[in-house]
Design a protein around this motif. Structure first.
Motif, PDB file in Angstrom:
ATOM      1  N   CYS A 130       0.261  -3.701   8.915  1.00  0.00           N
ATOM      2  CA  CYS A 130       0.299  -2.810   8.057  1.00  0.00           C
ATOM      3  C   CYS A 130      -1.075  -2.159   8.221  1.00  0.00           C
ATOM      4  N   SER A 131      -1.441  -0.886   8.472  1.00  0.00           N
ATOM      5  CA  SER A 131      -3.234  -1.571   9.447  1.00  0.00           C
ATOM      6  C   SER A 131      -4.349  -1.001   7.905  1.00  0.00           C
ATOM      7  N   SER A 132      -3.506  -1.060   7.105  1.00  0.00           N
ATOM      8  CA  SER A 132      -4.798  -1.145   5.202  1.00  0.00           C
ATOM      9  C   SER A 132      -4.458  -1.963   5.099  1.00  0.00           C
ATOM     10  N   SER A 133      -3.000  -3.170   4.580  1.00  0.00           N
ATOM     11  CA  SER A 133      -3.537  -4.360   3.872  1.00  0.00           C
ATOM     12  C   SER A 133      -3.247  -5.104   4.783  1.00  0.00           C
ATOM     13  N   SER A 134      -3.861  -5.183   6.176  1.00  0.00           N
ATOM     14  CA  SER A 134      -2.888  -6.324   7.517  1.00  0.00           C
ATOM     15  C   SER A 134      -1.766  -7.406   7.130  1.00  0.00           C
ATOM     16  N   GLN A 170       2.116   2.774   2.589  1.00  0.00           N
ATOM     17  CA  GLN A 170       1.577   3.795   3.341  1.00  0.00           C
ATOM     18  C   GLN A 170       2.525   3.079   4.857  1.00  0.00           C
ATOM     19  N   THR A 221       1.080  -1.089   0.039  1.00  0.00           N
ATOM     20  CA  THR A 221       0.305  -0.090  -0.048  1.00  0.00           C
ATOM     21  C   THR A 221       0.955   1.440  -0.021  1.00  0.00           C
TER      22      THR A 221
END
Ligand code: NDP
Ligand code: MG
Length: 333
Positions: free
Chosen positions: A175-179, A162, A160
């Motif tokens: 990564c909190s978006s992609s886990s 991020q 991502t």
């Protein structure tokens, strides 16, 4: 009586190792427990990946284990508010059951000279320090540097883009978006001491300090077994086909990035060196090895001897010692 004492010591050692491994694992999983362990633990400082060491005699250096309040006081004296301390990374547990952490103070733009002065130490490049550190301290400092470096170059998620967030122990980043959870990585490297029965084969790359010869090494390719990588590397570098591969041991090697060294012995037939891969490779007799082992020559000294060998903390050194012992036992049979 002697056997009884030995067994007692071994079981105490086992008990300690078992408890400390469980303790470290708990700290990796529990951020609050890790933060409280940090406040009671020991911290090793780095400045832009260079470890802080203390000279105990001219030839021996030790990493300085500072307490939380000592680091806080040094940071305050050097003009920082101490919030950096939370960025410490868990690296182990001492025999006194103190959690051990490392912290890179380089990020805060603090002056390395005043930090070293306040701690009565000196920041010394790990490639130099590796020759001067004793016993278990060299692998601990190497592990600390490797983890600090891994965090510095894995700040962003590859999927991502991020920012990733670390856990308190620093044993992972997520990564909190992609886990996706990222764990510290090592590249597998095979290292082999080839012997023709009477002599052992050592080589040097053009980037090595003058006179340094080591066992042949190479990165494993994706999908290769240890044996396939070993046969390929030896064939590529010196044009030899090896037999009788015997596993010796393994180690983490921090230079230039983390490698997982898998060390083996093997035997062979005639040489054909690829000078693009290696500057030189030659056979060494037991006498030549004994002579090279006596050289106490850190690579930064000017008057270097013709041939010297990797330091005692390097697995190449261990392979050479094992080969020499094997030669001795063959001679005495
Ligand atoms: N502990 C010890 O006793 C010793 C440790 N070593 C270590 O072993 C490691 C490997 O030895 P070396 O002879 O250099 O290896 P190789 O013979 O495999 O040559 C290195 C080249 O392999 C390529 N490569 C393939 N995979 C990787 C990867 N994952 N990371 C980096 N490069 C890769 C690179 O080429 P390209 O850039 O062209 O792609 C690099 O220049 C080194 O890190 C060295 O420090 C070596 C000797 C002793
Ligand atoms: Mg190589």
């Amino acid at each position: 009586m002697y056997i009884l004492c030995y067994l007692c010591i071994q079981s105490i050692r086992y008990c300690f190792l078992y408890c400390s491994r469980r303790y470290i694992n708990r700290l990796k999983e529990n951020d609050a427990a890790c933060l409280s362990a940090l406040q009671n633990g020991h911290i090793f400082l780095f400045h832009r990946l260079i470890p802080l060491l203390q000279c105990s005699d001219p030839e021996t250096f030790r990493p300085i284990a500072l307490t939380y309040s000592e680091v806080q006081s040094v940071l305050h004296k050097c003009g920082s508010d101490g919030s950096l301390l939370k960025e410490s990374i868990l690296i182990g547990c001492s025999e006194q059951n103190h959690a051990q952490f490392c912290l890179d103070v380089g990020k805060s733009m603090l002056d390395s000279f005043s930090i070293a002065q306040n701690c009565k130490g000196t920041f010394m490049d790990l490639r130099k320090a590796f020759f001067l550190l004793e016993g278990a301290e060299a692998p601990l400092v190497a592990k600390a540097q490797a983890l600090l470096q891994w965090h510095q170059i894995n700040r962003f998620c590859g999927a991502t883009g991020q920012l990733t967030q670390r856990n308190q122990a620093g044993s992972q980043r997520a990564c909190s978006s992609s886990s996706i959870v990222y764990y510290p990585k090592m590249s597998p490297v095979v290292i082999v001491l080839v012997s023709d029965g009477k002599r052992c084969l050592l080589g040097r790359q053009s980037s090595f300090p003058r006179g340094l010869y080591s066992a042949l090494a190479g990165f494993c390719d994706m999908g290769e077994t240890l044996e396939e990588a070993l046969r390929r590397e030896v064939a590529e570098e010196v044009g030899l086909e090896v037999q009788n591969i015997i596993y010796s041991s393994s180690q983490h090697w921090p230079f230039p990035h983390s490698s997982f060294m898998l060390a083996c012995h093997a035997t062979v037939s005639p040489l054909n060196v690829d000078h693009l891969e290696l500057e030189d490779a030659r056979w060494f007799t037991e006498e030549e090895i004994t002579c090279a082992l006596q050289v106490k020559a850190p690579p930064w000294r000017d008057h270097r001897p013709a041939v010297w060998l990797p330091p005692k903390h390097a697995v190449a050194h261990r392979l050479i010692m094992e080969w020499r012992e094997q030669q001795h036992s063959q001679d005495t049979e």
